[in-house]
Motif scaffolding. Structure first.
Motif, PDB file in Angstrom:
ATOM      1  N   PRO A   2       0.830  -1.214   0.000  1.00 50.48           N
ATOM      2  CA  PRO A   2       0.000   0.000   0.000  1.00 50.48           C
ATOM      3  C   PRO A   2       0.866   1.267   0.000  1.00 50.48           C
ATOM      4  N   SER A   3       0.329   2.302  -0.606  1.00 49.88           N
ATOM      5  CA  SER A   3       1.048   3.565  -0.691  1.00 49.88           C
ATOM      6  C   SER A   3       0.364   4.607   0.190  1.00 49.88           C
ATOM      7  N   THR A   4       1.155   5.467   0.784  1.00 57.13           N
ATOM      8  CA  THR A   4       0.585   6.552   1.581  1.00 57.13           C
ATOM      9  C   THR A   4       0.194   7.721   0.694  1.00 57.13           C
ATOM     10  N   VAL A   5       0.616   7.719  -0.559  1.00 52.90           N
ATOM     11  CA  VAL A   5       0.353   8.815  -1.486  1.00 52.90           C
ATOM     12  C   VAL A   5      -0.642   8.411  -2.577  1.00 52.90           C
ATOM     13  N   VAL A   6      -0.456   7.232  -3.136  1.00 49.88           N
ATOM     14  CA  VAL A   6      -1.253   6.769  -4.270  1.00 49.88           C
ATOM     15  C   VAL A   6      -2.355   5.837  -3.783  1.00 49.88           C
ATOM     16  N   ASP A   7      -3.591   6.133  -4.185  1.00 48.90           N
ATOM     17  CA  ASP A   7      -4.724   5.287  -3.819  1.00 48.90           C
ATOM     18  C   ASP A   7      -4.931   4.178  -4.842  1.00 48.90           C
ATOM     19  N   LYS A   8      -4.833   4.532  -6.142  1.00 44.13           N
ATOM     20  CA  LYS A   8      -5.111   3.558  -7.191  1.00 44.13           C
ATOM     21  C   LYS A   8      -4.409   3.965  -8.475  1.00 44.13           C
ATOM     22  N   ILE A   9      -3.976   2.967  -9.244  1.00 47.08           N
ATOM     23  CA  ILE A   9      -3.420   3.227 -10.572  1.00 47.08           C
ATOM     24  C   ILE A   9      -4.122   2.306 -11.571  1.00 47.08           C
ATOM     25  N   GLU A  10      -4.345   2.839 -12.766  1.00 48.05           N
ATOM     26  CA  GLU A  10      -4.959   2.079 -13.850  1.00 48.05           C
ATOM     27  C   GLU A  10      -4.234   2.442 -15.140  1.00 48.05           C
ATOM     28  N   TYR A  11      -4.342   1.546 -16.113  1.00 46.10           N
ATOM     29  CA  TYR A  11      -3.683   1.804 -17.388  1.00 46.10           C
ATOM     30  C   TYR A  11      -4.600   1.406 -18.524  1.00 46.10           C
ATOM     31  N   ASP A  12      -4.759   2.296 -19.489  1.00 42.95           N
ATOM     32  CA  ASP A  12      -5.531   2.054 -20.701  1.00 42.95           C
ATOM     33  C   ASP A  12      -4.527   1.723 -21.808  1.00 42.95           C
ATOM     34  N   VAL A  13      -4.433   0.435 -22.138  1.00 47.40           N
ATOM     35  CA  VAL A  13      -3.442  -0.031 -23.109  1.00 47.40           C
ATOM     36  C   VAL A  13      -3.664   0.602 -24.480  1.00 47.40           C
ATOM     37  N   GLU A  14      -4.905   0.643 -24.915  1.00 53.24           N
ATOM     38  CA  GLU A  14      -5.213   1.158 -26.253  1.00 53.24           C
ATOM     39  C   GLU A  14      -4.818   2.620 -26.424  1.00 53.24           C
TER      40      GLU A  14
END
Length: 66
Positions: A2-14
Motif C-alpha cells: 500500500p502507498s501513503t500517497v497513491v490510492d489507485k493506478i490504472e492503465y488504458d493499453v489502447e
C-alpha cells in the motif's frame, strides 16, 4: 505494498493513458505512457518515489478531482 500517497493506478493499453488516483482525491491522467512504465510503477516499492522520478515532468497530463 500500500502507498501513503497513491490510492489507485490504472492503465488504458489502447490509448496509453496512465491514471493515478491520489489519497487526496486528485486524479492525474498521464498521456502516451508506455505499458512498461505502468508495470514498473505497479511493482515499485514506493509508488510516490517512482512517480516523482519517472513520470512527473516526463509525460503530459490532465488532472481533476474525484
Amino acid at each position: 505494498m500500500p502507498s501513503t500517497v497513491v490510492d489507485k493506478i490504472e492503465y488504458d493499453v489502447e490509448h496509453r493513458i496512465l491514471t493515478v488516483v491520489f489519497q487526496s482525491g486528485k486524479v492525474y491522467y498521464y498521456k502516451e505512457v508506455p505499458q512498461g512504465v505502468f508495470i514498473s510503477l505497479r511493482a515499485a516499492r514506493s509508488k510516490g518515489r517512482y512517480l516523482n522520478k519517472n513520470i512527473k515532468g516526463v509525460y503530459e497530463y490532465e488532472s481533476s478531482d474525484l
